[in-house]
Every structure is written in structure tokens, then in C-alpha cells.
Design an enzyme around this catalytic site. Structure first.
Site, mmCIF file in Angstrom:
data_model
loop_
_atom_site.group_PDB
_atom_site.id
_atom_site.type_symbol
_atom_site.label_atom_id
_atom_site.label_comp_id
_atom_site.label_asym_id
_atom_site.label_seq_id
_atom_site.Cartn_x
_atom_site.Cartn_y
_atom_site.Cartn_z
ATOM 1 N N TYR A 138 0.822 -1.207 0.000
ATOM 2 C CA TYR A 138 0.000 0.000 0.000
ATOM 3 C C TYR A 138 0.860 1.262 0.000
ATOM 4 O O TYR A 138 0.470 2.288 -0.557
ATOM 5 C CB TYR A 138 -0.881 0.044 1.258
ATOM 6 C CG TYR A 138 -2.270 -0.506 1.074
ATOM 7 C CD1 TYR A 138 -2.468 -1.804 0.615
ATOM 8 C CD2 TYR A 138 -3.389 0.272 1.374
ATOM 9 C CE1 TYR A 138 -3.748 -2.312 0.461
ATOM 10 C CE2 TYR A 138 -4.670 -0.234 1.229
ATOM 11 C CZ TYR A 138 -4.848 -1.524 0.783
ATOM 12 O OH TYR A 138 -6.109 -2.020 0.644
ATOM 13 N N LYS A 189 2.270 -15.312 2.638
ATOM 14 C CA LYS A 189 2.454 -16.063 1.390
ATOM 15 C C LYS A 189 3.940 -16.418 1.318
ATOM 16 O O LYS A 189 4.653 -16.104 0.351
ATOM 17 C CB LYS A 189 1.980 -15.214 0.202
ATOM 18 C CG LYS A 189 1.938 -15.924 -1.141
ATOM 19 C CD LYS A 189 0.848 -16.980 -1.248
ATOM 20 C CE LYS A 189 0.979 -17.723 -2.578
ATOM 21 N NZ LYS A 189 0.065 -18.900 -2.654
ATOM 22 N N ASP A 221 -3.892 -17.901 0.547
ATOM 23 C CA ASP A 221 -4.904 -18.551 -0.312
ATOM 24 C C ASP A 221 -5.678 -19.589 0.505
ATOM 25 O O ASP A 221 -6.900 -19.681 0.427
ATOM 26 C CB ASP A 221 -4.274 -19.152 -1.579
ATOM 27 C CG ASP A 221 -3.041 -19.991 -1.303
ATOM 28 O OD1 ASP A 221 -2.500 -19.973 -0.175
ATOM 29 O OD2 ASP A 221 -2.593 -20.696 -2.239
ATOM 30 N N ASP A 245 -6.847 -6.437 4.000
ATOM 31 C CA ASP A 245 -7.918 -5.736 3.282
ATOM 32 C C ASP A 245 -8.862 -6.761 2.658
ATOM 33 O O ASP A 245 -10.077 -6.681 2.808
ATOM 34 C CB ASP A 245 -7.299 -4.840 2.194
ATOM 35 C CG ASP A 245 -8.356 -4.116 1.378
ATOM 36 O OD1 ASP A 245 -9.311 -3.583 1.983
ATOM 37 O OD2 ASP A 245 -8.244 -4.096 0.128
ATOM 38 N N ASP A 249 -12.875 -8.167 4.102
ATOM 39 C CA ASP A 249 -14.109 -8.102 3.312
ATOM 40 C C ASP A 249 -14.754 -9.487 3.266
ATOM 41 O O ASP A 249 -15.970 -9.636 3.389
ATOM 42 C CB ASP A 249 -13.828 -7.636 1.875
ATOM 43 C CG ASP A 249 -14.099 -6.152 1.679
ATOM 44 O OD1 ASP A 249 -13.844 -5.380 2.620
ATOM 45 O OD2 ASP A 249 -14.558 -5.767 0.579
HETATM 46 C C1 IPM Z 1 -10.581 -0.529 3.712
HETATM 47 C C2 IPM Z 1 -10.757 0.104 2.376
HETATM 48 C C3 IPM Z 1 -9.553 1.005 2.082
HETATM 49 C C4 IPM Z 1 -8.337 0.111 2.024
HETATM 50 C C5 IPM Z 1 -9.675 1.871 0.812
HETATM 51 C C6 IPM Z 1 -10.925 2.724 0.837
HETATM 52 C C7 IPM Z 1 -8.457 2.711 0.603
HETATM 53 O O1 IPM Z 1 -10.954 -0.865 1.395
HETATM 54 O O2 IPM Z 1 -10.460 0.225 4.704
HETATM 55 O O3 IPM Z 1 -10.556 -1.754 3.787
HETATM 56 O O4 IPM Z 1 -8.014 -0.455 0.979
HETATM 57 O O5 IPM Z 1 -7.673 -0.014 3.070
HETATM 58 MG MG MG Z 2 -11.145 -2.833 2.162
#
Ligand code: IPM
Ligand code: MG
Length: 354
Positions: A138, A189, A221, A245, A249
Site C-alpha cells: 500500500y 504467502k 490462499d 484488506d 471483506d
Molecule cells: C478498507 C478500504 C480502504 C483500504 C480503501 C478505501 C483505501 O478498502 O479500509 O478496507 O483499501 O484499506
Molecule cells: Mg477494504
């Protein structure tokens, strides 16, 4: 105590609006809370030509904690990268050195059905992802698009972790695990990437000081697969910025909706930024239907971690459990055919439960 409220874009203002009502209600008979509002993301760009305006940074710097909504929207997608809404958030994380990102994924009994996985797989899940937030690909340099020796254009980013960065996030993971089930799974990884083999080595070294905690390692993975196969095997997962990240999700859908997941991003002093893990959801922005619970639960984390108001944090969490038990559902967490409530009604319900 001062809280900077940076609502941002899309559904950001609607959902933070409800969390603000909850904080104000608590303030009337609990910790005295002062709120200051400032634009960030696309709203920052619109107001001052910068996703993190100088004035906003100042408001944030003078506060005890930041409550953050969400940033981004199609309107801003074609701006040069430095002006894009996401930069407002990434710069805040970097500026305040918010390296420790805590993303709990909790399945409320009433919502086990709302997950796309079978209820018996997710019921009772209580998982914490500890994501490193200020390093990795990042932020690694160099990065960009260049013309290579063959005269072809190529894009490149740099995955990079310093030992101190890995050590401090490993410490957070082990310390947090001590207050939970004492199990940490470090995700990497290491079979392919040098950086993450190094990550594994350093986490193993730090573990020397935490012999009471069980440490396992898993390739990312496999971790992605295990999260949907048998998510309850995990207690604390610790991982780098990018894997965290993605996995957070994924973990959010175990709980039924990404609209339920709060997060805390902390620095070494305990100063923090608190935000729902979901984005700005431009498709439903302004319609009053977004789920405010992730942001309300983020406010609870704020009270706990930055303001040390454990009792107030629990009051919010108990109120959220209660409204779910009472049957209040925004569209994202409703069983088919069930009556749904909007953003403000959900806020009303939480206030009443408080
Ligand atoms: C998160 C989001 C952010 C990230 C974006 C909005 C930059 O997806 O907080 O998970 O990638 O960290
Ligand atoms: Mg995110």
C-alpha cells in the site's frame, strides 16, 4: 472529550449521523463528548481541492479520536490519484501512524441466517482480524508506471515490511489474543514472497515472549478458503495490509452483511480512527436505507479504545444486540419478505434501546 467526525462521501454522512446521535445521547448522562465536523475524501476535494484538507487534519489532530464514515464515488474516479478520496483515508492512517487495524467479525445469533453461508457454519463466530495498516505494498516505494528496457509500459508497486513494523503488529495480535481465546493465526504467502517469509520469521520470534498463546501460520490462499470452509477455527488472525484488506471483506460476509462490521485503527498512543469497514456505497447513497450499525459499533470501539469508557461502549453493543433481537432489520440483513427499516429508524431503535 473531543471527537472529530469525518463523514466523507456516499452513505458516509447518513451512517455517521446515526452514530453521532448515539454519542450525543450517551453524552447527556455519561462521558461529556464534544463533536467537531470536517470534510474528507470527495467532500474534502469539493470543499478545498484536497481529499485531506489542512483544516481537517487540524481538527483531527486536536481530537481524542476520529469517527470516520466512508470515502469515494464515481464522480471522483477519474481524478489524478493524489486527489482521489481514498487518499484522504490513507494519508490519515499514515499521518497518525495508525498501524494497528482491528476488524472483529461477530455473528449475532439473529443474523446467522443472513450470511450466504449455512447458519451452522457461522453461528457463534467471533473472529478478530488484526491488519497491519501503514506498510506493505500500500505504501511501499518505488511505485508507478514506467517504460521498461524493452520499450514497453509497465506498472509496479513495492511490497516491503521493516522488522519494527512486523514486531509491533505481532505484539498487538498476541496481546489481544490474551484477552480472547489465546490463539493467533498469522497469514502470509511465505511459499512465494520474500517479504512474507520475513514476516513469518519475525512473528515467530515475537512469539517467544508469548508462549501462553498458540501461534499457527497459514498461506493467504488457504486462509481465504478456510474462512468459508470453517471460520470458527480462528480466534485472532494477524496479517499484512493487503491480505488484511481482502480477508476482512471476506470475513464480513460470514456475519451476514458488510454493513455490520466496525473497525478501529490505532497508533502506539491509543489514538485512533474508527470506521465501518464498508465503503461509500454510491448506489444507495442518499436513499436513507444504509445500515448504520457498523458505524454505531465503531463508535462503541472508539469509546472503548481511545476514551477508555468501557461501560459506555458496552451500553452501545448491548443496545445493538437488543434491536436485532427485537427484529429491526435494514435491507442488507433482512430475511426475504421481512419488513425492513431505514437508516434513521435503525438509529431511533438503537437510541430507544439505550
Ligand atoms: C478498507 C478500504 C480502504 C483500504 C480503501 C478505501 C483505501 O478498502 O479500509 O478496507 O483499501 O484499506
Ligand atoms: Mg477494504
Amino acid at each position: 472529550m473531543k471527537i472529530a467526525v469525518l463523514a466523507g462521501d456516499g452513505i458516509g454522512p447518513e451512517i455517521t449521523g446515526q452514530a453521532v446521535r448515539v454519542l450525543q445521547a450517551l453524552s447527556s448522562d455519561g462521558p461529556r463528548i464534544e463533536l467537531e465536523f470536517a470534510p474528507v475524501g470527495g467532500a474534502g476535494y469539493d470543499a478545498a481541492g484536497d481529499p485531506l484538507p489542512e483544516a481537517t487534519l487540524k481538527v483531527a489532530g486536536q481530537a481524542d479520536a476520529i469517527l470516520f464514515g466512508s470515502v469515494g464515488g464515481p464522480k471522483y474516479d477519474t481524478l489524478p490519484r493524489a486527489k482521489r478520496p481514498e487518499q484522504g483515508l490513507l494519508r490519515l492512517r499514515k499521518h497518525f501512524d495508525l498501524f494497528a487495524n482491528l476488524r472483529p467479525a461477530l455473528v449475532y445469533p439473529e443474523l446467522a441466517h443472513a450470511s450466504t453461508l449455512k447458519p451452522e457454519v457461522v453461528a457463534g463466530l467471533d473472529l478478530l482480524i488484526v491488519r497491519e495498516l501503514t506498510g506493505d505494498i500500500y505504501f511501499g516505494q518505488p511505485r508507478g508506471v514506467r517504460t521498461n528496457e524493452q520499450g514497453e509500459r509497465e506498472g509496479f508497486d513495492t511490497m516491503r515490511y521493516a522488522e519494527s513494523e512486523i514486531r509491533r503488529i505481532a505484539v498487538v495480535a498476541f496481546e489481544t489474543a490474551r484477552k480472547r481465546q489465546r490463539r493467533v493465526c498469522s497469514v502470509d504467502k511465505a511459499n512465494v514472497l520474500e517479504t512474507t517469509q520475513f514476516w513469518r520469521d519475525v512473528v515467530t520470534e515475537v512469539h517467544g515472549q508469548y508462549r501462553d498463546i498458540e501461534l499457527t501460520h497459514m498461506y493467504v490462499d488457504n486462509a481465504a478458503m478456510q474462512l468459508v470452509r470453517n471460520p470458527r477455527q480462528f480466534d485472532v488472525m494477524v496479517t499484512g495490509n493487503m491480505f488484511g484488506d481482502i480477508l476482512s471483506d471476506e470475513a464480513s460476509m460470514l456475519t451476514g452483511s458488510i454493513g455490520m462490521l466496525p473497525s478501529a485503527s490505532l497508533n502506539a498512543r491509543g489514538f485512533g480512527l474508527y470506521e465501518p469497514i464498508h465503503g461509500s456505497a454510491p448506489d444507495i447513497a442518499g436513499k436513507g436505507v444504509a445500515n448504520p450499525l457498523a458505524t454505531i459499533l465503531s463508535a462503541a470501539m472508539l469509546l472503548r479504545h481511545s476514551l477508555h469508557q468501557e461501560a459506555a461502549a458496552r451500553r452501545i453493543e448491548t443496545a445493538v444486540r437488543k434491536v436485532l433481537a427485537q427484529g429491526f432489520r435494514t435491507a442488507d440483513i433482512a430475511e426475504p419478505g421481512r419488513r425492513t427499516v431505514g437508516t434513521k429508524d435503525m438509529g431511533d431503535a438503537v437510541l430507544a434501546a439505550l
